[in-house]
Design an enzyme around this catalytic site. Structure first.
Site, short mmCIF file in Angstrom:
data_model
loop_
_atom_site.label_atom_id
_atom_site.label_comp_id
_atom_site.label_asym_id
_atom_site.label_seq_id
_atom_site.Cartn_x
_atom_site.Cartn_y
_atom_site.Cartn_z
N LYS A 80 0.81 -1.24 0.09
CA LYS A 80 -0.06 0.10 0.05
C LYS A 80 0.80 1.28 -0.18
O LYS A 80 1.77 1.42 0.72
CB LYS A 80 -0.85 -0.18 1.24
N SER A 155 -9.65 2.15 2.54
CA SER A 155 -8.91 2.91 1.63
C SER A 155 -7.89 2.06 1.16
O SER A 155 -7.10 2.60 0.01
CB SER A 155 -8.20 3.81 2.47
N SER A 179 -10.19 -0.29 6.83
CA SER A 179 -9.37 -0.17 5.59
C SER A 179 -8.60 -1.33 5.32
O SER A 179 -8.20 -1.39 3.88
CB SER A 179 -8.59 1.03 5.39
#
Length: 497
Positions: A80, A155, A179
């Protein structure tokens, strides 16, 4: 080599260790897969092909020398884009950090490299991890491999989509209010939020410091456990890092036995806001746990009803403070510096141009909640609610070993459907937020497809702090039972891109 992308991380590592395939071949197969499908999925913001192949080559060379390597050596991973990676762009999905090359690795990044994990690149995300759909990325949305017109969660939608599209067998996400778990739920993958402080936050660009937690994402419970083991542990660079042994999550994932365990069903996680197919699959998962030998009881956690409003005071408040560092003076974007404007004017112009609408919304909310005359009424009260939520968890875990619930109230919704309705968007994290407020460990894993739309449904398992191994014990048992029932992994039913 296309079949290499369909292997689990454990299977991939075993083949590399046995000399059946090289780490370079595995890395190249996944880079080829990214080239083939990521134009449609948009899971990655940056693909570091040279770095990945060099890392894979180093693994092969060390193996040839007879060096002792970790259990995930040579396995590819999608990272990420909120973790700093030396010399590799780290944007947090924001224009304000476009082109920034960090001079250091986050602890998670460093531990992955030390474990011989091959980092393929950085994945798309809601800007500064603020969102539930990955639509808030400054670089465009990511599609859900089950249906590219739908969101992959947020997210960390890029990391989850990379797994579901077979672009990587492992990924790293962060979980501030769900997330990791919510994207796992809507993509049919596995995501784990470790106990707060169980995985170092050093080098994780902060959204809400008391809530943020990095964790593993994978396609199987065992793969998630192996990755969890690689990244967890005390870090003196992180003052919130827990100085205690990491629970033996890998052994728990291999145990996969829930006989004699007490499982609590959270009463408050039900109601008309839950999609019928989600409730149906959850009820079936609860019955499956009974069949596997667990005792199931209903548990009430009344203060969970206040978790979401409290979260949306605490998280924006901390975000408004953390994002003050992006001032155009030290790094990142700088707008309007013509030699005539003041530092304040340049900072204002830069933040106006660099931050997206959702980030601005949360900065304004947080600044208001922390302002003179409102701090006690809003932020202070939210922290009191947080204490009550933690007490609810303590009372629940005095009666049961783990709690279970749906991970998210609905399956993946269409891209754009909730873009103009922040409250509807925030409801995606209804079931996940309480664990962040209290710091508990939690996992999402697939429990089937909703009959009305054929999209994945997630089962959430919640364990006490520093009892992360219970997640893997229960999750592995449920996964094995479903695999036996389905005859193949759920992702085998996803449309082939």
């Amino acid at each position: 080599m296309a079949d290499l992308t369909r292997l689990t991380a454990a299977e991939t590592a075993a083949r590399i260790a046995a000399g059946e395939v090289s780490a370079v071949e595995v890395a190249q197969a996944h880079l080829d897969r990214i080239t083939e499908v990521d134009g449609k999925v948009h899971a990655f913001l940056h693909v570091d092909a040279d770095g990945a192949l060099n890392a894979a080559k180093a693994v092969d060379e060390r193996r040839a020398k007879g060096d002792k390597l970790g259990p995930l050596a040579g396995v590819p991973l999608a990272l990420k884009d909120v973790f700093t990676t030396e010399g590799v762009p780290t944007t947090c999905g924001s224009k304000i950090l476009e082109g920034w090359l960090p001079p250091y690795d986050a602890t998670v990044t460093r531990r992955l490299k030390e474990a011989g994990v091959v980092i393929l690149g950085k994945t798309n995300m809601d800007e500064f991890a603020m969102g539930s759909s990955t639509e808030n990325s400054a670089y465009g949305p990511t599609g859900n491999p089950w249906d590219l017109a739908r969101i992959p969660g947020g997210s960390g939608g890029g990391s989850a989509a990379a797994l579901a599209a077979f672009e990587a067998p492992l990924a790293i996400g962060t979980d501030t209010g769900g997330s990791i778990r919510q994207p796992a739920s809507v993509t049919g993958t596995v995501g784990v939020k470790p106990t707060y402080g169980g995985v170092s936050r050093y080098g994780l660009v902060a959204f809400s410091s008391s809530l943020d937690q990095g964790g593993p994402c994978a396609r199987t419970v065992l793969d998630a456990a192996l990755l969890h083991e690689a990244i967890a542990g005390h870090d003196p660079r992180d003052s919130t890092s827990i100085d205690a042994p990491v629970p033996d999550v890998v052994a728990a994932a291999r145990n996969a036995d829930v006989r004699g365990m007490r499982v609590g069903v959270v009463k408050e996680f039900a109601g008309p806001q839950y999609q019928a197919g989600v409730s149906q699959r959850f009820d079936e998962a609860v019955e499956l746990l009974r069949e596997l030998g667990a005792e199931v009881v209903e548990i009430s956690c009344p203060n969970f009803d206040y978790a979401m409003p409290a979260y949306y005071l605490i998280a924006p408040s901390e975000a408004s403070s953390n994002l003050a560092r992006f001032d155009a003076m030290r790094y990142g974007l700088r707008v309007g510096d013509n030699g005539e404007r003041s530092a304040e004017e340049v900072m204002s112009l830069t933040r106006e141009a660099g931050f997206g609408p959702e980030v601005k919304r949360r900065i304004m909310l947080g600044t208001y909640a922390l302002s003179s005359g409102y701090y006690d009424a809003y932020y202070g009260q939210a922290q009191k609610v947080r204490t009550l939520i933690a007490r609810d968890f303590d009372a629940a875990f005095a009666q049961v070993d783990v709690l279970v619930s749906p991970t998210t109230p609905t399956t993946a919704f269409p891209i754009g459907e909730r873009a103009d309705d922040p409250m509807a968007m925030y409801l995606a994290d209804l079931c996940t937020i309480p664990s962040n407020m209290a710091g508990n460990a939690a996992m999402s894993l697939p429990c089937g497809l909703a009959p009305e739309d054929g999209l994945p449904v997630g089962l959430q398992i919640i364990a006490p702090t520093m009892a992360d191994d219970r997640l893997y014990r229960v999750g592995a048992a449920v996964e094995a039972a479903y695999l036996d029932r389905w005859g193949a992994p759920l992702l085998d039913r996803a449309p082939v891109l």
